[in-house]
Design an enzyme around this catalytic site. Structure first.
Site, mmCIF file in Angstrom:
data_model
loop_
_atom_site.group_PDB
_atom_site.id
_atom_site.type_symbol
_atom_site.label_atom_id
_atom_site.label_comp_id
_atom_site.label_asym_id
_atom_site.label_seq_id
_atom_site.Cartn_x
_atom_site.Cartn_y
_atom_site.Cartn_z
ATOM 1 N N VAL A 1 0.863 -1.182 0.000
ATOM 2 C CA VAL A 1 0.000 0.000 0.000
ATOM 3 C C VAL A 1 0.895 1.227 0.000
ATOM 4 O O VAL A 1 2.025 1.197 0.496
ATOM 5 C CB VAL A 1 -0.953 0.032 1.218
ATOM 6 C CG1 VAL A 1 -2.058 -1.000 1.065
ATOM 7 C CG2 VAL A 1 -0.197 -0.183 2.520
ATOM 8 N N SER A 2 0.385 2.333 -0.559
ATOM 9 C CA SER A 2 1.211 3.527 -0.751
ATOM 10 C C SER A 2 1.375 4.360 0.508
ATOM 11 O O SER A 2 2.333 5.122 0.627
ATOM 12 C CB SER A 2 0.610 4.403 -1.861
ATOM 13 O OG SER A 2 0.571 3.693 -3.082
ATOM 14 N N THR A 3 0.420 4.263 1.443
ATOM 15 C CA THR A 3 0.514 5.043 2.674
ATOM 16 C C THR A 3 0.311 4.127 3.870
ATOM 17 O O THR A 3 -0.324 3.076 3.771
ATOM 18 C CB THR A 3 -0.540 6.163 2.731
ATOM 19 O OG1 THR A 3 -1.843 5.581 2.928
ATOM 20 C CG2 THR A 3 -0.558 6.970 1.442
ATOM 21 N N GLU B 1 -1.840 8.385 -3.902
ATOM 22 C CA GLU B 1 -1.444 7.002 -3.671
ATOM 23 C C GLU B 1 -0.540 6.508 -4.793
ATOM 24 O O GLU B 1 0.326 5.653 -4.581
ATOM 25 C CB GLU B 1 -2.688 6.097 -3.588
ATOM 26 C CG GLU B 1 -3.524 6.325 -2.347
ATOM 27 C CD GLU B 1 -4.807 5.509 -2.379
ATOM 28 O OE1 GLU B 1 -4.998 4.746 -3.349
ATOM 29 O OE2 GLU B 1 -5.606 5.628 -1.442
#
Length: 209
Positions: A10-12, A165
């Protein structure tokens, strides 16, 4: 003996990999063979747990992901990955493509992977163009209406969140929307896209991209 190696990303750090993990484990990957990167953009060349997953691959193994964009954001990134798989004698399984194996060691499998990678990048770029175009048109409309404040829709906030994202700088995306980062954070939290916490602790920092 060949085995399945799972990878989720996941990006965050505010996002959850729960769904990815559940799908990958359901595909037969053991928990000990599942590698996860939290808060790591797909645009980054180096991802710690992704690198560990590659190191764990042996001849005959298969890496399992939920969607192709978990591997990267550009066609070149993915082609480099395919080359890495071929060098290790390993395969790839993408669950949202029906769960079938893509044998990048064969000419047909390599061609299919190249096509998928190119389409994935094109889809990302088209999505970004649509968001930017929509923002530009609404900004122009706001000026034509005598400078009245533009109404930023919930849909635009959600699309902007997806851009971030995908590796876009938060400050730039907020600027394109015509609002401050703090305002964007408040709108995103109101939509449940971010946890309720201070502005400085949300999303991936611009310097990390």
């Amino acid at each position: 003996m060949s085995k399945l190696i799972g990878y989720a990303r996941v990006s965050t750090r505010q996002q959850s990999t729960d769904r990815q993990e559940a799908d990958i484990l359901a595909a037969g990957v053991r928990r000990d063979d599942l590698y996860i990167d939290h808060g790591v953009s797909g645009t980054k060349a180096t991802r710690p747990h992704f690198d560990r997953a590659l190191d764990a691959l042996e001849d005959g193994d298969t890496i399992v992901i939920t969607t192709l964009d978990r591997l990267g954001r550009s066609t070149q990134n993915m082609l480099d990955f395919a080359k890495e798989l071929r060098g290790r004698g390993a395969g790839l399984r993408v669950l949202n493509l029906g769960g079938g194996d893509v044998d990048t060691a064969t000419p047909m499998g390599s061609m299919l992977f190249t096509i998928m990678a190119a389409l994935g990048q094109m889809e990302s770029e088209i999505k970004r163009e649509r968001v930017v175009d929509s923002i530009a048109k609404r900004r122009a409309a706001g000026k034509d209406l005598g400078g009245r404040p533009r109404i930023i829709t919930d849909s635009q906030i959600r699309n902007a969140r997806r851009l971030i994202e995908g590796g876009e700088a938060t400050a730039q995306v907020a600027l394109d929307l015509g609002m401050s980062r703090a305002t964007f954070y408040r709108r995103a939290r109101a939509l449940g896209l971010l946890p309720d916490q201070s502005d400085g602790e949300t999303l991936t920092s611009d310097n990390a991209k």
